[in-house]
Design an enzyme around this catalytic site. Structure first.
Site, PDB file in Angstrom:
ATOM      1  N   SER A 407       0.817  -1.209   0.000  1.00  0.00           N
ATOM      2  CA  SER A 407       0.000   0.000   0.000  1.00  0.00           C
ATOM      3  C   SER A 407       0.853   1.263   0.000  1.00  0.00           C
ATOM      4  O   SER A 407       0.326   2.354  -0.124  1.00  0.00           O
ATOM      5  CB  SER A 407      -0.958  -0.005   1.193  1.00  0.00           C
ATOM      6  OG  SER A 407      -0.252  -0.246   2.376  1.00  0.00           O
ATOM      7  N   HIS A 428      -3.583  -3.507  -5.039  1.00  0.00           N
ATOM      8  CA  HIS A 428      -3.758  -3.048  -3.658  1.00  0.00           C
ATOM      9  C   HIS A 428      -5.220  -3.218  -3.246  1.00  0.00           C
ATOM     10  O   HIS A 428      -6.069  -2.417  -3.616  1.00  0.00           O
ATOM     11  CB  HIS A 428      -3.297  -1.584  -3.568  1.00  0.00           C
ATOM     12  CG  HIS A 428      -3.490  -0.978  -2.219  1.00  0.00           C
ATOM     13  ND1 HIS A 428      -3.685   0.356  -2.024  1.00  0.00           N
ATOM     14  CD2 HIS A 428      -3.529  -1.543  -0.981  1.00  0.00           C
ATOM     15  CE1 HIS A 428      -3.831   0.588  -0.733  1.00  0.00           C
ATOM     16  NE2 HIS A 428      -3.753  -0.537  -0.088  1.00  0.00           N
ATOM     17  N   GLU A 440      -7.081  -0.935  -5.973  1.00  0.00           N
ATOM     18  CA  GLU A 440      -6.180   0.024  -6.623  1.00  0.00           C
ATOM     19  C   GLU A 440      -5.106  -0.803  -7.332  1.00  0.00           C
ATOM     20  O   GLU A 440      -4.239  -1.382  -6.684  1.00  0.00           O
ATOM     21  CB  GLU A 440      -5.526   0.894  -5.527  1.00  0.00           C
ATOM     22  CG  GLU A 440      -5.659   2.369  -5.702  1.00  0.00           C
ATOM     23  CD  GLU A 440      -4.963   3.147  -4.567  1.00  0.00           C
ATOM     24  OE1 GLU A 440      -5.061   4.353  -4.565  1.00  0.00           O
ATOM     25  OE2 GLU A 440      -4.314   2.537  -3.685  1.00  0.00           O
ATOM     26  N   ASN A 478      -4.218   6.347  -0.146  1.00  0.00           N
ATOM     27  CA  ASN A 478      -3.475   6.613   1.086  1.00  0.00           C
ATOM     28  C   ASN A 478      -2.680   7.912   1.003  1.00  0.00           C
ATOM     29  O   ASN A 478      -2.461   8.577   2.009  1.00  0.00           O
ATOM     30  CB  ASN A 478      -2.539   5.444   1.415  1.00  0.00           C
ATOM     31  CG  ASN A 478      -3.330   4.265   1.959  1.00  0.00           C
ATOM     32  OD1 ASN A 478      -4.448   4.440   2.432  1.00  0.00           O
ATOM     33  ND2 ASN A 478      -2.778   3.068   1.877  1.00  0.00           N
TER      34      ASN A 478
END
Ligand code: 3HC
Length: 691
Positions: A407, A428, A440, A478
């Site tokens: 991540s 991800h 993702e 993120n």
């Protein structure tokens, strides 16, 4: 192209809609329908009519794009009145998905027949609107207020057999639909069946408290949405007003919604959700590698979730762990998850057994030699990834796709651990991987086009919404989450309480605020990230060490029973005086005079910082389009769907508003955090939006 045709089969007039892909009721279709029905009524040889659709489905609704461009006449309601008022029986023949305006068309007919596999529904509420062509008035009259209310306010389609039980469908057709519908029409004529005009029936309501009870039952789930509550009002009108007045009420409630920012946002999400899986610049016919079996490395929470996803869609999985104990623990979680679904009646025991049989546990890398795709979900540490990818490079067959669930780490560095960087891609997943819809996918500098196409295709097969992004720390989701968390800690330091910050974001429409989310995800993850990147932090970030202080107490969030909040055994959060004290002391130590912070400031600082980061992400090409960012935030981070995602929301606010606020915060808090992204600045000055 003629989208509606009229033909005669003996005494039956056959009206066929042919408007691929989903026979949406565009202006041309409405005009064609009007003309065909008029022709059928006028033709004395025609005794009854059948409305049927070519292709894969009966009309799946109004043409949603027309809501943007403005509807042109003829409108659907008068066309449906023309049909309903006809003295000749009109029968709708349903297959595929008869949805929205399509179902309303069927409700305007006197009878409905359907193939067994047909689905019928009024999903308008999911677009932030309500059925606007008499659906809220005819359906309750046909099947009763309670069943109609649920269908209209929740928007989920029902099966043909359910519709038959409820009286929305008159007959299920076993063989060919056209033949069956014509035979049905002949029967209606032969029996001289009275025409059943839904508008002339009475909407039955058995429970006098139905509407109040239902309104409170959806209050939590539909918090923030306008449309479900307008749906309730419309159905209620069907039980209280004559049809004509009910239709007027429906119209008013519909118009209130169709021009609302909420519905615009929800329509944006509808189209973006479909667009996002296509990779710009990658031809649609890019070949896809055949994925018959998948290897998953790591039987922790993430690996287990990914293995469940694969088994759920019938793909065999080899689940690799380094020691038996971890493997057994992971397998136990898998069994428990399935058993839970069986217990709740969501899964049959035999399906659980079939899925379990698809998962082969192993301690040996050699067992991955046949896998077409391997997804690693091991510890987030580059040295560990190096070990894993070197092994994979040795054991995997040529052409196997090697995916990492990282991540934060640099995909290009991971790819360089192999001699086949073209086969390496990021996948991800979001925790819990068997539940969260977002995937993702990450393209490395050297990832081959067919690997990108395959990652998207397999993502869809696993039931995910795959969004392709580029390499950068934290990718899109993120990367935008981190500055929001940073601002949240700054706000704590300056005077806000955790509850105030989380409540403001909750009221905006997030399922939970950023601090409660951090507690759920595990504060240790953010803490570890902070420690690894400590040298790169600004002096204020280094000094704002609330996270260190909380984690040093062993409070890692929900999993340790305490973090920023305290948790009971059912993980209900409560504010903790210890933390409030800790924050106040922290401010004093830092020499910060605590002040009253408005909810508006909290919202702006938590949201605008994300929007600004999103603009940088677009500039750098990490996300190809604003819609990629929006879908990541709606489907992975709980951004309210009725606000369309951060970039769409920014456009609704107006980028000039956002830009001015950024300048204000730049002044107040420093350019290192608040300097407007050049793209945002440029668009704001030009009076444009991201879209
Ligand atoms: N209007 C315009 N375009 C539509 C559409 C619609 N109602 N429904 C689907 N499309 C488009 C999609 O955007 C997609 O376009 P693309 O290929 O360019 O991406 C294409 O048709 C195929 O759609 P899907 O990829 O979704 O195909 P699926 O087979 O997976 O699903 C479906 C088919 C179940 C019909 C699904 O498309 C769907 O749910 N459509 C929307 C149904 C709906 O909401 N109807 C109500 C509309 S509002 C209304 O009727 C108002 C009325 O009360 C007045």
């Amino acid at each position: 192209m003629q989208v509606v045709s009229f033909s005669k089969l003996g005494q039956i007039g056959l009206i066929t809609i042919d408007n691929p892909p989903v026979n949406a009721l565009s202006q041309a279709v409405r005009a064609g329908l009007k003309e065909a029905v008029t022709q059928g009524i006028a033709d004395s040889d025609v005794k009854a009519m059948v409305v049927i659709c070519a292709g894969r489905t009966f009309a799946a609704g109004a043409d949603i794009r027309e809501f943007e461009t403005g509807m042109k006449e003829p409108f659907l309601p008068p066309v449906l009145s023309l049909i309903e008022n006809s003295d000749k029986p009109v029968i709708a023949a349903l297959h595929g998905t008869a949805l929205g305006g399509g179902m309303e068309l069927a409700l305007g007919c006197h009878f409905r027949v359907a193939v067994g596999k047909a689905k019928i529904g009024l999903p308008e509420v999911k677009l932030g609107i309500l059925p606007g062509a008499g659906g809220t008035q005819r359906l309750p009259r046909l099947i009763g207020a309670e069943a109609a209310l649920k269908m209209i306010a929740e928007g989920n389609p029902i099966s043909a057999s359910q519709a038959k039980t409820w009286g929305a469908v008159d007959e299920i057709i076993e063989g060919d639909l056209k033949e069956g519908a014509i035979a049905f029409a002949e029967k209606v004529l032969a029996e001289k069946r009275p025409l059943r005009r839904a508008s002339q029936l009475t909407a039955k309501v058995d429970d006098p408290d139905l509407f109040e009870r239902y309104t409170s039952s959806i209050a939590v789930k539909q918090r923030g949405f306008l449309a479900p509550f307008n749906c309730i009002k419309a159905v209620r009108a069907a039980t209280e007003l004559p049809f004509e007045q009910g239709v007027e009420r429906e119209r008013a409630l519909f118009l209130e919604l169709v021009n609302s920012p909420q519905s615009k946002a929800q329509r944006h999400v509808f189209f973006s959700e479909r667009e996002v899986t296509k990779i710009p610049g990658l031809p649609g016919d890019t070949p896809i590698r055949d994925i018959q079996s998948i290897g998953v490395i790591g039987a922790g929470a993430m690996g287990v979730g990914i293995a469940l996803c694969c088994a759920n869609v019938g793909i065999p999985v080899v689940l690799l762990e380094m020691n038996q104990e971890n493997l057994d623990r992971g397998l136990a979680v898998i069994r428990k998850t399935y058993a839970g679904s069986v217990g709740k009646g969501r899964l049959k025991q035999e399906d659980m057994d079939r899925r379990l049989a698809l998962i082969t546990p192993t301690l040996s890398y050699g067992d991955l030699s046949n896998a077409d795709l391997v997804i690693e979900a091991v510890f987030e540490d580059l040295a560990v990834k190096k070990e894993v990818f070197s092994q994979l490079d040795t054991v995997c067959k040529p052409g196997a796709i090697l995916a990492t669930n990282t991540s934060y780490l640099n995909l290009n560095e991971i790819a360089a651990f192999t001699r086949r960087p073209q086969d390496v891609v990021g996948m991800h997943f979001f925790s819990p991987a068997n539940v969260m819809k977002l995937l993702e996918n990450v393209r490395g500098d050297k990832t081959a086009p067919d690997v990108l196409a395959t990652a998207q295709a397999i993502g869809k097969k696993l039931g995910k919404l795959p969004v392709m992004v580029g390499v950068c720390p934290g990718f899109v989701g993120n990367r935008m989450f981190m500055p929001r968390l940073r601002e949240s800690f700054f706000l704590l330091e300056e005077g806000a309480s955790p509850q105030q910050i989380d409540q403001a974001m909750f009221d905006f429409g997030f399922p939970m605020g950023p601090l409660a989310t951090a507690d759920m995800a595990g504060l240790d993850i953010a803490w570890r990230h902070r420690k690894v990147n400590y040298e790169q932090l600004t002096p204020r970030e280094q000094a704002c060490n609330l996270l260190d202080k909380i984690c040093e107490l062993g409070r890692y969030g929900q999993k340790t029973g305490a973090g920023i909040y305290r948790y009971d055994e059912r993980r209900n959060a409560a504010p903790d005086p210890l933390i409030e004290d800790l924050i106040v002391k922290h401010s004093a130590e830092r020499g910060v005079t605590r002040r009253n912070i408005s909810d508006q400031e909290i919202l702006e600082r938590c949201l605008y910082v994300m929007i600004n980061e999103g603009a940088k992400i677009l500039e750098e090409g990490v996300a190809a389009r604003p819609l990629d960012i929006d879908m990541i935030w709606v489907f992975g981070y709980g951004f309210p769907v009725y606000r369309g995602g951060p970039m769409f929301y920014a456009d609704q606010l107006g980028l000039a508003t956002v830009y001015e606020a950024l300048l204000r915060y730049q002044e107040q808090l420093g350019a290192e955090f608040w300097k407007p992204a050049p793209l945002l600045e440029k668009l704001a000055k030009e009076g444009k939006g991201f879209y």
